[in-house]
Design a protein around this motif. Structure first.
Motif, mmCIF file in Angstrom:
data_model
loop_
_atom_site.group_PDB
_atom_site.id
_atom_site.type_symbol
_atom_site.label_atom_id
_atom_site.label_comp_id
_atom_site.label_asym_id
_atom_site.label_seq_id
_atom_site.Cartn_x
_atom_site.Cartn_y
_atom_site.Cartn_z
ATOM 1 N N GLN A 181 -3.313 -10.465 7.120
ATOM 2 C CA GLN A 181 -2.384 -9.505 6.524
ATOM 3 C C GLN A 181 -3.241 -8.082 5.945
ATOM 4 N N GLY A 182 -4.368 -8.088 6.211
ATOM 5 C CA GLY A 182 -5.409 -7.336 5.561
ATOM 6 C C GLY A 182 -5.268 -5.854 6.367
ATOM 7 N N TYR A 183 -4.551 -5.992 7.442
ATOM 8 C CA TYR A 183 -4.484 -4.795 8.254
ATOM 9 C C TYR A 183 -3.458 -3.702 7.847
ATOM 10 N N LEU A 184 -2.255 -4.622 6.906
ATOM 11 C CA LEU A 184 -1.086 -3.978 6.383
ATOM 12 C C LEU A 184 -1.633 -2.674 5.262
ATOM 13 N N SER A 185 -2.705 -3.096 4.644
ATOM 14 C CA SER A 185 -3.152 -1.916 3.715
ATOM 15 C C SER A 185 -3.546 -0.621 4.461
ATOM 16 N N SER A 186 -4.339 -0.684 5.276
ATOM 17 C CA SER A 186 -4.658 0.479 6.110
ATOM 18 C C SER A 186 -3.439 1.137 6.543
ATOM 19 N N LEU A 187 -2.339 0.394 7.282
ATOM 20 C CA LEU A 187 -1.185 1.011 7.871
ATOM 21 C C LEU A 187 -0.394 1.634 6.724
ATOM 22 N N GLY A 188 -0.265 0.846 5.472
ATOM 23 C CA GLY A 188 0.639 1.568 4.323
ATOM 24 C C GLY A 188 -0.461 2.899 3.876
ATOM 25 N N ALA A 189 -1.650 2.601 3.645
ATOM 26 C CA ALA A 189 -2.517 4.061 3.395
ATOM 27 C C ALA A 189 -1.969 5.108 4.449
ATOM 28 N N ALA A 190 -2.137 4.821 5.575
ATOM 29 C CA ALA A 190 -1.972 5.966 6.661
ATOM 30 C C ALA A 190 -0.469 6.463 6.626
ATOM 31 N N LEU A 191 0.362 5.580 6.618
ATOM 32 C CA LEU A 191 2.029 5.783 6.465
ATOM 33 C C LEU A 191 2.259 7.180 5.460
ATOM 34 N N TRP A 192 1.782 6.550 4.288
ATOM 35 C CA TRP A 192 2.131 7.814 3.205
ATOM 36 C C TRP A 192 0.921 8.097 2.458
ATOM 37 N N LYS A 193 -0.322 8.089 2.966
ATOM 38 C CA LYS A 193 -1.418 8.813 2.226
ATOM 39 C C LYS A 193 -1.498 8.286 1.005
ATOM 40 N N ASP A 194 -1.649 6.939 0.832
ATOM 41 C CA ASP A 194 -1.651 6.157 -0.593
ATOM 42 C C ASP A 194 -2.956 5.803 -0.857
ATOM 43 N N ALA A 195 -3.552 6.370 -1.754
ATOM 44 C CA ALA A 195 -4.885 6.031 -2.217
ATOM 45 C C ALA A 195 -4.936 4.576 -2.814
ATOM 46 N N GLY A 196 -3.746 3.911 -3.322
ATOM 47 C CA GLY A 196 -3.767 2.530 -3.687
ATOM 48 C C GLY A 196 -3.786 1.542 -2.357
ATOM 49 N N LEU A 197 -3.680 1.923 -1.450
ATOM 50 C CA LEU A 197 -3.710 1.170 -0.329
ATOM 51 C C LEU A 197 -4.945 1.271 0.624
ATOM 52 N N GLY A 198 -5.910 2.497 0.514
ATOM 53 C CA GLY A 198 -6.961 2.734 1.461
ATOM 54 C C GLY A 198 -8.091 2.264 1.020
ATOM 55 N N GLY A 199 -9.134 2.806 1.710
ATOM 56 C CA GLY A 199 -10.411 2.376 1.292
ATOM 57 C C GLY A 199 -11.149 1.371 2.186
ATOM 58 N N VAL B 178 1.918 -2.960 -0.756
ATOM 59 C CA VAL B 178 1.290 -3.386 -2.086
ATOM 60 C C VAL B 178 1.195 -4.821 -2.597
ATOM 61 N N VAL B 179 2.349 -5.508 -2.272
ATOM 62 C CA VAL B 179 2.460 -6.843 -2.644
ATOM 63 C C VAL B 179 1.292 -7.637 -1.463
ATOM 64 N N ALA B 180 1.354 -7.129 -0.242
ATOM 65 C CA ALA B 180 0.773 -7.791 0.771
ATOM 66 C C ALA B 180 -0.857 -7.684 0.152
ATOM 67 N N GLN B 181 -1.081 -6.541 -0.244
ATOM 68 C CA GLN B 181 -2.736 -6.204 -0.491
ATOM 69 C C GLN B 181 -2.880 -7.242 -1.579
ATOM 70 N N ALA B 182 -2.122 -7.456 -2.661
ATOM 71 C CA ALA B 182 -2.377 -8.084 -3.821
ATOM 72 C C ALA B 182 -2.799 -9.521 -3.323
ATOM 73 N N TRP B 183 -2.245 -10.239 -2.339
ATOM 74 C CA TRP B 183 -2.551 -11.533 -2.225
ATOM 75 C C TRP B 183 -3.261 -11.855 -1.053
ATOM 76 N N THR B 184 -3.890 -10.585 -0.498
ATOM 77 C CA THR B 184 -4.813 -10.958 0.729
ATOM 78 C C THR B 184 -6.377 -10.733 0.271
ATOM 79 N N GLU C 131 -10.552 -11.015 0.819
ATOM 80 C CA GLU C 131 -11.650 -9.806 1.353
ATOM 81 C C GLU C 131 -11.776 -9.826 2.709
ATOM 82 N N ALA C 132 -11.482 -11.025 3.193
ATOM 83 C CA ALA C 132 -11.564 -11.188 4.576
ATOM 84 C C ALA C 132 -10.304 -10.907 5.701
ATOM 85 N N GLY C 133 -9.282 -10.406 4.722
ATOM 86 C CA GLY C 133 -7.970 -9.997 5.262
ATOM 87 C C GLY C 133 -7.080 -11.039 5.385
ATOM 88 N N LEU C 134 -7.161 -12.363 4.755
ATOM 89 C CA LEU C 134 -6.333 -13.525 5.029
ATOM 90 C C LEU C 134 -5.418 -13.708 3.850
#
Length: 691
Positions: free
Chosen positions: A386-404, A352-358, A360-363
């Motif tokens: 670091q943008g790829y981490l959101s996708s991985l987190g969403a897939a690990l836990w089926k977390d809607a807050g990290l997906g999309g 969640v933290v990594a998503q917060a500071w990343t 739109e271009a994933g940087l």
């Protein structure tokens, strides 16, 4: 600073750290003594460990069906192949990495190194200096020497390339192509083992490198489990013995003896866990894996704040920590081993933290050191991605807050079709919101296409410094995913100590410098120590629908003969599309104050302030009443990205600067520099208006 002074400073920064370090040193000495009394594993002991009577039986015992769901098991191959094929470009990217590994080609921090397919690799070469590290016992080797850098040969010696070869083999439909990749795996592995005897040379200097190499070798070996070339006893005996020697070395040389153990110790535990779970028959493997489980749980609590930020004091090192803890989690979960609910909950927060500071271009921003470090060997990523981490987190836990967002290649490899389905099922999300992370000292203002990341907190690694910089109240500005005002990065560590300190000094950051002083002292002999004298903290964090307001302070200049305190206010005005920054100085005496805004390139020029730009600057909340007639236009000529407008009375120029987009690379750039002689109390203001 003397050695005594250094340790006294550590004692102040991390109370109790010296006593705990002394205990760990005694324990480490005992581990070393036990290690040196042990006998190397011979073939008879190896066969006995796996219950084999003959070497020819070893393949079935060691590489036979495991009944696990760990990502690298051949039973997961079909699912992974299907998932990789479903992600645009993932198949091509994996095959390109495999071809690169076949050519024995590495990108070593921007320096291309190629040895050719089937040829010996110069494993001990530093390709920048030309220095070759000798094959001498590590006890007699200097860890650091000016002009050379062991991190360069370590890129080769971590053996990520073996995983790339295995990935290519999983994706190939041709038997001959798979055989070619398996043959390359065997040849490269044996070449490394023969060229780097246990305990000798640069590749045994760091237990972290030994551990991650063992993890990569173990995972690749499991991926090649049904390849005839790999199942030969002449290969399996030395390789399984090498895995045992690697884990024994790491167990004896755990990097837990510093004042504050850091990511190196986490990596030690990760390697022990991966090898121990994948090859539990190896001597002491289950014992080492059990110790690693306990160690990982303890270090998750010690090295990750409850809010989810890494304690390293560095945004890029947060990525490394996420990957380390996640690799352990994925392998343990696949083998049916739990790391505990507390571990999982805090790891989830790290995503969640990594998503917060990343952006739109994933940087992500370069707050603190960036050595481009990673733990995943399944993909190639940019130094600040670091943008790829959101996708991985969403897939690990089926977390809607990290997906999309787009599905990352890591999802396909580490989680297969099931992970792909969980990620794809997440709905589209609104843009991330502004967030203050006081424990990590990072604060993010977002809106109108802007991401402003501000640094204001204690030094990293529990106050020791580690990977922190003199960057308090500094910030990065990304616009529409593009870095526009940046932290200049790291450059290098030990190769050039003067460059190292220059890049982590106050003048290299987007903050005020008073009388040419540093926020905290820099010691040329202590390249990873930084005292907490600045005591940066948040005063106010007020996000709202139209604008966000952040007030931060530091005391780094209260030690001057005429003390000064600095309070900086950021206002991100979404309506005016402007960032207003105000610096309030409180203290005594006369001072020369310099502010800098570092750019990632030299694309800036002075222009007359346009009517529309000036109107928006005046509209922005808390901006200055009067401006200088010229503004600094940032970005390509004819296609500017932003304008910097300075309060009247500030003397400004464009000064040469340096930008390091990743470890080992330093490029020419420029900085907007402004100064003024002041007698506090006084307030200096300026505005960035953006497209």
């Amino acid at each position: 600073m003397s050695t005594l002074g250094h340790y006294a400073a550590i004692a102040r920064m991390a109370p109790g750290a010296l006593a705990r370090s002394a205990v760990r040193r005694v324990q480490g000495a005992a581990r070393h003594a036990l290690y040196h009394r042990r006998s190397p594993l011979d073939e008879a002991q190896l066969l006995e460990a796996f219950g084999a009577n003959r070497a020819e039986e070893l393949a079935e015992m060691a590489l036979g069906p495991r009944g696990s769901r760990v990502w690298c098991d051949v039973t997961q191959r079909a699912s992974v192949r299907e998932a990789v094929a479903a992600i645009p470009g993932a198949l091509e990217r994996a095959k390109a990495r495999a071809e690169q590994a076949l050519r024995q080609e590495w990108d070593v921090f921007g320096t291309r190194v190629v040895f050719g397919e089937g040829r010996p690799v110069d494993w001990s070469l530093d390709p920048v200096s030309g220095h070759r590290y000798p094959l001498t016992p590590v006890e007699r080797m200097a860890h650091h020497a000016t002009g050379r850098d062991p991190k360069y040969p370590w890129v080769l010696g971590r053996l990520d390339s073996l995983v790339a070869l295995a990935q290519g083999a999983w994706l190939e439909s041709s038997a001959s192509a798979r055989a070619r990749l398996a043959t390359a795996f065997v040849a490269q592995t044996l070449d490394f083992l023969q060229a780097n005897p246990v305990g000798q040379g640069v590749h045994w200097l760091s237990a972290m490198e030994v551990s991650l190499r063992a993890a990569n070798l173990a995972q690749a070996l499991v991926m090649f489990a049904d390849a005839p070339e790999v199942r030969r006893a002449a290969f399996l005996v030395p390789v399984l013995s090498a895995l045992c020697e690697h884990t024994a070395w790491v167990e004896a040389h755990l990097e837990d003896q510093g004042a504050v153990p850091n990511n190196h110790l986490v990596a030690n535990h990760v390697g022990q866990l991966v090898v121990g779970l994948l090859f539990p028959e190896l001597p002491r493997a289950l014992h080492q894996a059990a110790l690693a489980v306990g160690g990982l749980r303890a270090q998750m609590e010690a090295q990750v704040h409850p809010e989810g930020t890494s304690f390293e004091g560095s945004v890029p090192y947060h990525r490394l920590a996420v990957e380390l803890f996640t690799l352990a989690y994925v392998v343990a979960r696949g083998m049916g081993v739990s790391l505990g609910h507390a571990y999982e909950a805090r790891l989830r927060r790290m995503f969640v933290v990594a998503q917060a500071w990343t952006s739109e271009a994933g940087l992500a921003p370069q707050v603190g050191d960036n050595d481009s470090g990673r733990a995943f060997a399944v993909s190639t990523r940019g130094d600040c991605e670091q943008g790829y981490l959101s996708s991985l987190g969403a897939a690990l836990w089926k977390d809607a807050g990290l997906g999309g967002g787009p599905v990352a290649d890591e999802v396909a490899w580490l989680l297969g079709g099931a992970g792909l389905g969980r990620q794809a099922a997440q709905p589209a999300l609104p843009s991330p919101v502004s967030l203050s992370l006081p424990q990590g000292g990072v604060h993010i203002l977002r809106g109108a296409g802007a991401v402003v990341t501000v640094c204001a907190g204690r030094q990293g690694q529990a106050g020791v410094g580690g990977h922190s910089h003199n960057d308090k109240l500094s910030f990065e500005l990304h616009l529409n995913g593009r870095p526009v005002i940046v932290d200049p990065g790291t450059g290098t560590y030990t190769r050039d100590p003067s460059l190292r300190n220059a890049m982590r000094g106050t003048a290299a950051h987007n903050t005020l410098q008073v009388d040419g002083a540093e926020q905290a002292p820099l010691d040329a002999a202590r390249l990873f120590a930084l005292t907490g004298d600045a005591r940066a903290r948040v005063v106010v964090f007020q996000p709202s629908a139209k604008h966000d307001r952040l007030v931060v302070r530091h005391d780094g200049y209260r030690a001057l003969p005429s003390p000064v305190g600095i309070e900086r206010t950021f206002v991100l005005d979404r309506h005016a599309r402007a960032l207003v920054v105000s610096d309030r100085l409180v203290g005594t005496g006369w001072h020369d104050v310099v502010g800098r805004l570092h750019l990632p390139d030299a694309q800036a020029r002075w222009v007359e302030v346009g009517v529309e730009v000036l109107a928006r600057a005046r509209l922005a909340r808390e901006g200055p009443a009067e401006f200088e007639s010229l503004s600094a236009e940032l970005g390509p000529p004819g296609a500017p990205l932003a304008w910097v407008l300075l309060q009247r009375g500030l003397i400004a120029n464009l000064a040469p600067s340096r930008f390091s987009p990743g470890y080992g690379r330093v490029e020419a750039a420029c900085a907007v520099e402004f100064r003024r002689g002041v007698t506090p109390p006084v307030c200096l203001r300026w505005v960035v208006v953006f497209q």
